[in-house]
Design a protein around this motif. Structure first.
Motif, PDB file in Angstrom:
ATOM      1  N   ARG A  72       0.815  -1.224   0.000  1.00  0.00           N
ATOM      2  CA  ARG A  72       0.000   0.000   0.000  1.00  0.00           C
ATOM      3  C   ARG A  72       0.845   1.269   0.000  1.00  0.00           C
ATOM      4  O   ARG A  72       0.312   2.360  -0.171  1.00  0.00           O
ATOM      5  N   ARG A  73       2.148   1.118   0.193  1.00  0.00           N
ATOM      6  CA  ARG A  73       2.974   2.316   0.260  1.00  0.00           C
ATOM      7  C   ARG A  73       3.829   2.517  -0.990  1.00  0.00           C
ATOM      8  O   ARG A  73       4.685   3.398  -1.018  1.00  0.00           O
TER       9      ARG A  73
ATOM     10  N   GLU B 125      11.435   4.478  -4.060  1.00  0.00           N
ATOM     11  CA  GLU B 125      10.307   4.067  -3.219  1.00  0.00           C
ATOM     12  C   GLU B 125      10.215   2.543  -3.139  1.00  0.00           C
ATOM     13  O   GLU B 125      10.045   1.961  -2.062  1.00  0.00           O
TER      14      GLU B 125
END
Length: 798
Positions: free
Chosen positions: A410-411, A499
């Motif tokens: 989810r990140r 990320e």
């Protein structure tokens, strides 16, 4: 040979053979007699004169003892044997393998018949008891297929579990999958035989120092080849156990249904049991708590069905039926290259299902479906990792990483790339050389095969190539050095890749083991990611050494400068340090509290593992600080988990600088020493009145360390282009008391100045980085840096 010898003893000792017999039970009854095994024997009699039986037993047992053979013996009537078995599960299990050696064959046969009948009649009660016994043993001994020093008998997937599966089969309630099971058991028995021959002892633990000799006894290449065979055998037995115990549970649950209700249900279906089937996905349904193939499924026409069934099972938290997996393995069509989009999506769904992924993946592996889908998997399957930090084999670590990564989906903006990178990040460990470099090539090939486009393939290759970059840089490099941050930004390339790499780094570390990740390491990685993100976003970067000291550091520095001596501060630390002041230990001063004593702080066994206790030391800038501090800590038996050293300028208007050492330490045993004692010894070490080297040598001579496995030799390298302000020398060595003291002393002898030090310990391995300069503060020339590195390596080898 043993059978013949014992039969001869019995024939010579027994006056008559009617109504009395000698029976082998347990492992000897099964024919599993290793060179140093004990003998499990039962003298069975029909209740005749006790004195005559006792005399016969003495004539049998004493010759065995005289030869130094361990003996587990009993003397019983059939009724006594059955009664004892009814009270003791282990006795009952041993009698299931009863084998006649000598005497009255009919007596032995009648006992076997009665014991087996009792076992089958009592199975609904005894099998749950046996299952609990196996689970408790597995919890205590661990899983054979992952242990570096496994117990071949007691660990999960070992010989005890193989025996338990025989007992389940004897109950007639369920049976284990037979494919490969007998061969797996024979393999473990062969290894145990070789272990007994190599050690001359009755041992089942395959210790590290014995593995090369055992491998040679078996004609294997090396210890890794031995462990891989052991792991493969254990995996077969473990999977068979999982399948068998599920079947036992299903049978026992069905028997617990009330007879009238079962009769009503059967009557509605023409006398056949009703099995409810709920759809899970196209061609996949749930039945009896498992994911099975639908009646309309056609694996021979549907190449995506294996992945779809696996993903549906994992998403539902169900095991994948063994019968379904076997049918898929034997009839499913191979996937085309590149894979269709649905196949790729189903693989991502399977990997993103969290913990249920593990049992489904194991089912696929048991029937060879994983290596059929991903041929490169074969090189990492069951491959051991000879590093105490790692809990798992390479293949299981990859799946554990995917399980951890599933919690981070989810990140990140591309969960699919994160999960595939987690699956592939260590795939290069099956090849020679740097596994990250080899893995990058394999990842490109696999990504293209499963249908990713060129851009996604490039991202996956970057993630695999640099999956260690963030944690290694954060813990071994100076993050205040702009060159460090720019190098990471250049390697990563984009913020989206950064990320993904951040999430992969944490998932990888968490899947490795508790020593590989902590809140402190997490904070360092997060700090690095923040800095790199700024560079990739085009934000201006501060120059090196412009970061102002914290208020705490400034207070300690001022006090050290004022007193002209070291100032110590101890603080229990389980989270990254906040800017709050601990109580320092220094000469009496109205500005500072009194010294701390050790009862306020935990030992290494207290609290969370990662950080232990934070030790801050401020010392007026001078030579010999690093070896002095490291030596004092070694004298007090403090383990250094992490260490940083840097120069802190004094406030405006005050000339000079102070060295600040920020260390995290833990007591090897017992409690921490008082801060005042540490400071007193440090003062003596700095002024030369305390001979640390002699003290450590005396202690080593008085308490020599036990010899164990010979560790690989130390390695010292110069990290090129790691910093433009200093030369970075990286040390990798076996961790040992006083190691940092020896390194610090060698650097002092080389005449270099340590600008900062970054020390980390992973299991038994120390990985330390030292930023060093010449006396005037400039980096070392290449030849001088290489000379210093050689000198450090030589000092560690002596």
């Amino acid at each position: 040979m043993t059978d013949g010898w014992l039969a001869g003893l019995f024939g010579a000792a027994a006056e008559e053979h009617t109504g009395i017999s000698l029976v082998a039970v347990g492992g000897y009854g099964r024919g599993e007699l290793s060179p140093r095994s004990d003998l499990d024997l039962l003298l069975l009699h029909d209740g005749r004169d006790d004195k005559a039986v006792a005399a016969l037993a003495d004539r049998l047992w004493y010759p065995v003892w005289d030869l130094g053979i361990d003996l587990d013996h009993s003397v019983r009537t059939p009724q006594q044997a059955r009664k004892t078995a009814g009270q003791d599960l282990k006795v009952h299990l041993g009698l299931l393998d009863a084998r006649h050696l000598a005497g009255d064959l009919g007596l032995t046969a009648s006992l076997r018949t009665a014991v087996l009948a009792d076992w089958r009649n009592q199975a609904p009660k005894r099998l749950p008891e046996l299952r609990d016994l196996c689970a408790e043993r597995a919890e205590r001994q661990g899983e054979l297929q992952f242990l570096l020093e496994p117990d071949l008998k007691e660990a999960r997937g070992g010989l005890r579990d193989a025996t338990a599966l025989r007992a389940v089969a004897a109950s007639w309630l369920a049976d284990a999958p037979r494919e490969g099971l007998a061969e797996a058991r024979r393999r473990l028995l062969d290894v145990r035989d070789a272990l007994h021959l190599a050690t001359g002892r009755a041992t089942d633990r395959l210790a590290l120092q014995e593995q090369d000799q055992v491998a040679a006894e078996l004609g294997l290449l090396d210890a890794d080849a031995l462990l891989r065979q052991v792991y493969e055998a254990a995996r077969v037995i473990s999977y068979a156990g999982d399948v068998t115990w599920r079947e036992v549970g299903r049978v026992l649950r069905s028997r617990s249904v009330r007879p009238r209700l079962r009769a009503m249900m059967n009557g509605r279906n023409g006398g056949k049991p009703v099995a409810e089937r709920s759809p899970l996905a196209e061609g996949v349904v749930e039945q009896d708590g498992e994911a099975v193939l639908a009646r309309t499924a056609r694996p021979e026409r549907d190449p995506v069905l294996p992945l779809r069934a696996a993903a549906a099972a994992a998403q539902a938290g169900l095991p994948l039926s063994r019968h379904a997996v076997r049918r898929l393995a034997t009839t499913a069509r191979p996937l085309p290259t590149p894979w269709p989009a649905e196949a790729r999506e189903q693989l991502v769904t399977l990997l993103g299902s969290g913990r249920p992924t593990v049992q489904v993946w194991e089912a696929l592996e048991a029937e060879g479906l994983v290596t059929r889908l991903l041929p490169d998997w074969e090189r990492v399957r069951c491959r051991p990792q000879r590093n105490a930090v790692h809990l798992w084999t390479v293949d299981r670590h990859l799946i554990e990483t995917a399980v951890r990564a599933a919690g981070f989906t989810r990140r990140v903006h591309r969960p699919d790339l994160l999960l595939i990178a987690a699956l592939l990040h260590d795939i290069g460990k099956g090849w020679p050389g740097d596994h990250s470099v080899a893995g990058e090539t394999i990842a490109r090939d696999v990504a293209a095969r499963i249908g990713f486009d060129g851009a996604d393939t490039a991202v996956l290759a970057t993630l695999v190539r640099h999956h260690l970059l963030l944690v290694e840089t954060a813990t071994r490099r100076d993050l205040d050095d702009p060159a460090t941050v720019r190098a990471v930004a250049q390697a990563v390339g984009t913020e989206h890749t950064l990320e993904l790499l951040h999430a992969l780094t944490e998932a990888d570390a968490l899947a490795t083991g508790p020593a590989a990740w902590s809140s402190w390491r997490g904070s360092l990685v997060a700090d690095l990611v923040k800095r790199v993100s700024g560079v990739l976003a085009g934000e201006p970067q501060p120059e090196a050494e412009t970061a102002a000291p914290t208020a705490e550091q400034e207070r300690l520095a001022v006090e050290a400068f004022r007193t002209g001596g070291p100032v110590l501060a101890l603080r229990a630390q389980t989270e990254p340090p906040a800017d709050s002041a601990p109580a320092p230990s220094s000469p009496s001063s109205p500005s500072f509290p009194s010294p701390l004593s050790s009862p306020s702080f935990p030992s290494s066994a207290d609290g969370p593992e990662p950080l232990g206790v934070e030790l801050l030391i401020a010392v007026p800038d001078q030579a010999g600080v690093l070896p002095a501090v490291a030596g004092v800590l070694a004298m007090h038996r403090l383990t250094v988990r992490t260490a940083e050293l840097r120069s802190v300028p004094l406030p405006d208007g005050v000339e000079g600088s102070v060295l600040l050492l920020d260390w995290r330490v833990a007591a090897q045993y017992g409690s921490l020493p008082q801060a005042a004692r540490l400071r007193a010894d440090l003062v003596r070490a700095l002024d030369g009145t305390l001979d640390i080297a002699a003290r450590l040598a005396e202690r080593d001579a008085a308490h020599p360390r036990r010899r164990g496995v010979e560790p690989p030799p130390p390695r010292v390298t110069v990290a090129s282009a790691a910093s433009r302000l200093a030369t970075v020398i990286e040390v990798r060595a076996q961790d040992a008391p006083g190691l940092l003291f020896r390194l610090g002393r060698a650097l002092e002898a080389a005449g270099v100045r340590v600008r900062s030090a970054h020390v980390s310990t992973l299991g038994a391995n120390a990985v330390d980085a030292f930023y060093v300069t010449r006396g005037e503060g400039t980096p070392l020339p290449g030849d001088e840096a290489a000379s210093v590195a050689r000198g450090l390596e030589e000092s560690l080898r002596t």
